[in-house]
Design a protein around this motif. Structure first.
Motif, PDB file in Angstrom:
ATOM      1  N   TYR A  17       8.739  62.256  12.404  1.00 28.92           N
ATOM      2  CA  TYR A  17       9.823  61.369  11.998  1.00 28.92           C
ATOM      3  C   TYR A  17       9.663  59.946  12.519  1.00 28.92           C
ATOM      4  CZ  TYR A  17      11.875  65.956  11.360  1.00 28.92           C
ATOM      5  OH  TYR A  17      12.100  67.251  11.030  1.00 28.92           O
ATOM      6  N   TYR A 173      11.597  69.223   0.464  1.00 27.55           N
ATOM      7  CA  TYR A 173      10.798  70.199   1.213  1.00 27.55           C
ATOM      8  C   TYR A 173       9.996  71.075   0.258  1.00 27.55           C
ATOM      9  CZ  TYR A 173      10.000  72.600   5.671  1.00 27.55           C
ATOM     10  OH  TYR A 173       9.444  73.098   6.827  1.00 27.55           O
ATOM     11  N   MET A 208       7.378  63.879   6.943  1.00 26.24           N
ATOM     12  CA  MET A 208       7.791  65.277   6.977  1.00 26.24           C
ATOM     13  C   MET A 208       6.616  66.106   7.469  1.00 26.24           C
ATOM     14  SD  MET A 208       9.957  65.548   3.408  1.00 26.24           S
ATOM     15  CE  MET A 208      10.281  67.301   3.647  1.00 26.24           C
ATOM     16  N   GLN A 212       7.134  71.383  10.656  1.00 28.50           N
ATOM     17  CA  GLN A 212       8.528  71.214  11.012  1.00 28.50           C
ATOM     18  C   GLN A 212       9.406  72.176  10.221  1.00 28.50           C
ATOM     19  OE1 GLN A 212       9.628  69.445  13.414  1.00 28.50           O
ATOM     20  NE2 GLN A 212      11.725  70.079  13.082  1.00 28.50           N
ATOM     21  N   LEU A 217      14.636  69.612  10.232  1.00 28.50           N
ATOM     22  CA  LEU A 217      14.638  68.421   9.389  1.00 28.50           C
ATOM     23  C   LEU A 217      16.051  68.090   8.926  1.00 28.50           C
ATOM     24  CD1 LEU A 217      13.272  66.203   7.691  1.00 28.50           C
ATOM     25  CD2 LEU A 217      12.960  67.910   5.890  1.00 28.50           C
ATOM     26  N   TYR A 220      18.102  66.691  11.777  1.00 32.35           N
ATOM     27  CA  TYR A 220      17.687  65.353  12.159  1.00 32.35           C
ATOM     28  C   TYR A 220      18.178  64.306  11.155  1.00 32.35           C
ATOM     29  CZ  TYR A 220      14.869  61.812  14.396  1.00 32.35           C
ATOM     30  OH  TYR A 220      14.471  60.695  15.070  1.00 32.35           O
TER      31      TYR A 220
END
Length: 392
Positions: A17, A173, A208, A212, A217, A220
């Motif tokens: 990130y 994603y 990304m 992770q 994600l 965050y």
């Protein structure tokens, strides 16, 4: 000319990130920042009496941030009231009522709550001058927005105008996007996610990382979006005239926009002809499972297809699979269009793992699976009815 600087927060998960800025102030920085100061050429904001509309854990981060700002600076945020949708029925037989996380948080914070399934025949609480909707799921109509002096704001977890819609994090994603971010926009009176972008994660967005987790994600982005919202209020971005701060290319620059519709059970169904190993792994990370229909290979149900749920899996290298002493088999899977695919399978009876090969020769190790309606088992046991010898 450089107008302001960006203060960065600690970056989690081994430096993932990079580039997500969560607070801005005047000084020096690139002019595409996480939040754009709008203090010049603006009237000072009245103390804000906010109606916050939210639902899930993502929206809770923004509500917590607004409440903290209210306690810290009542001259900016005088009050916060909360609107939520009624609880959803869940579980077997839809007998259980599940309260929304945003309502539970509002109760903990002692905030006034309005629980409604529609804005029809309802007016804003007296004195409300700003509507903030975050992951709400209900369109805020023009009548409500025009009743608030400063209209409405929304935190959206994508680099708008891309991934408009209710599930931007899911689709970013699932698509395997390399970057994502957060946008602060006005609430448009005619359509979801078509407002003026007032602040946005700097280009090219946050990275990304492949390893992770989806939940990390999402959390965050929720925290970063909440900070962007509060910093935007401090900088007065809600006060007209609104200045567009978005940088991501849209149709005018020749980019084809990608929509992010609500995900359904169909998004979990494995397309064995089109998907590769990484696509299956991503779905397992997002949804916790993926499913397919497999054809029974023998017995009284021979030829019938049954739904199989894959729960735990990982990608493995071809040379590692080659070293495993495992029986070679075939499983015939059926997709949504009734097209059958013979998928090469290796069965490791020692560990209970089944290995599947995609069309490019990559392998995925399925550790745990289950037939619909049954409990989870080792993959070799759950998939036994569907295994067949390779055709010679």
């Amino acid at each position: 000319m450089l107008l302001y600087s960006v203060r960065r927060v600690a970056i989690p998960t081994q430096g993932a990130y990079q580039g997500l800025a969560v607070a801005c102030r005047h000084g020096t920085s690139p002019n595409r920042s996480f939040a754009t100061s709008q203090r010049f050429a603006k009237d000072k904001s009245d103390a804000l009496r906010i109606l916050f509309c939210g639902s899930d854990d993502f929206s809770c981060e923004s509500l917590k941030a607004l409440h903290a700002e209210h306690r810290r600076n009542k001259a900016l945020v005088e009050s916060v009231e909360v609107m939520v949708l009624p609880p959803k029925r869940m579980g077997r037989g839809n007998k259980k009522l599940a309260q929304l996380p945003c309502k539970e948080l509002a109760e903990e914070l002692g905030l006034t709550i309005h629980e409604r399934k529609t804005f029809r025949d309802w007016t804003l609480p007296e004195g409300t001058n700003l509507v903030v909707a975050v992951s709400f799921g209900l369109f805020v109509p023009p009548r409500i927005l025009s009743s608030a002096r400063y209209g409405g704001l929304n935190v959206h977890p994508s680099l708008l105008p891309h991934l408009r819609g209710p599930a931007p994090i899911h689709h970013a994603y699932l698509r395997g996007d390399q970057h994502t971010g957060v946008s602060l926009q006005t609430l448009d009176p005619t359509a979801f996610d078509h407002g003026t972008i007032l602040a946005q994660t700097p280009a090219p967005g946050i990275t990304m990382p492949e390893k992770q987790s989806f939940q990390d994600l999402k959390h965050y982005l929720a925290v970063g979006g909440a900070r962007m919202l509060v910093q935007g209020l401090r900088d007065g971005v809600h006060v007209p005239p609104h200045k567009a701060a978005g940088w991501a290319p849209g149709p005018a620059e020749g980019e084809k926009l990608v929509h992010a519709p609500k995900t359904t059970k169909a998004d979990l169904e494995i397309d064995w002809k089109a998907w590769k190993v990484d696509g299956i792994i991503r779905r397992l990370k997002v949804f916790g499972a993926a499913w397919s229909r497999a054809v029974v290979s023998s017995g009284k149900d021979k030829g019938a297809s049954k739904r199989v749920l894959f729960i735990k899996a990982k990608a493995v290298k071809a040379d590692a699979v080659a070293e495993i002493e495992a029986e070679e088999r075939i499983i015939k899977f059926v997709d949504a269009n009734e097209v059958e695919s013979d998928v090469k399978t290796k069965v490791d009876a020692t560990t209970g793992t089944c290995y599947f090969q995609d069309g490019e020769g990559s392998w995925i190790a399925m550790k745990k699976a289950k037939l619909e309606g049954s409990t989870g088992k080792e993959a070799t046991a759950a998939l036994k009815p569907f295994l067949r010898a390779p055709e010679s």
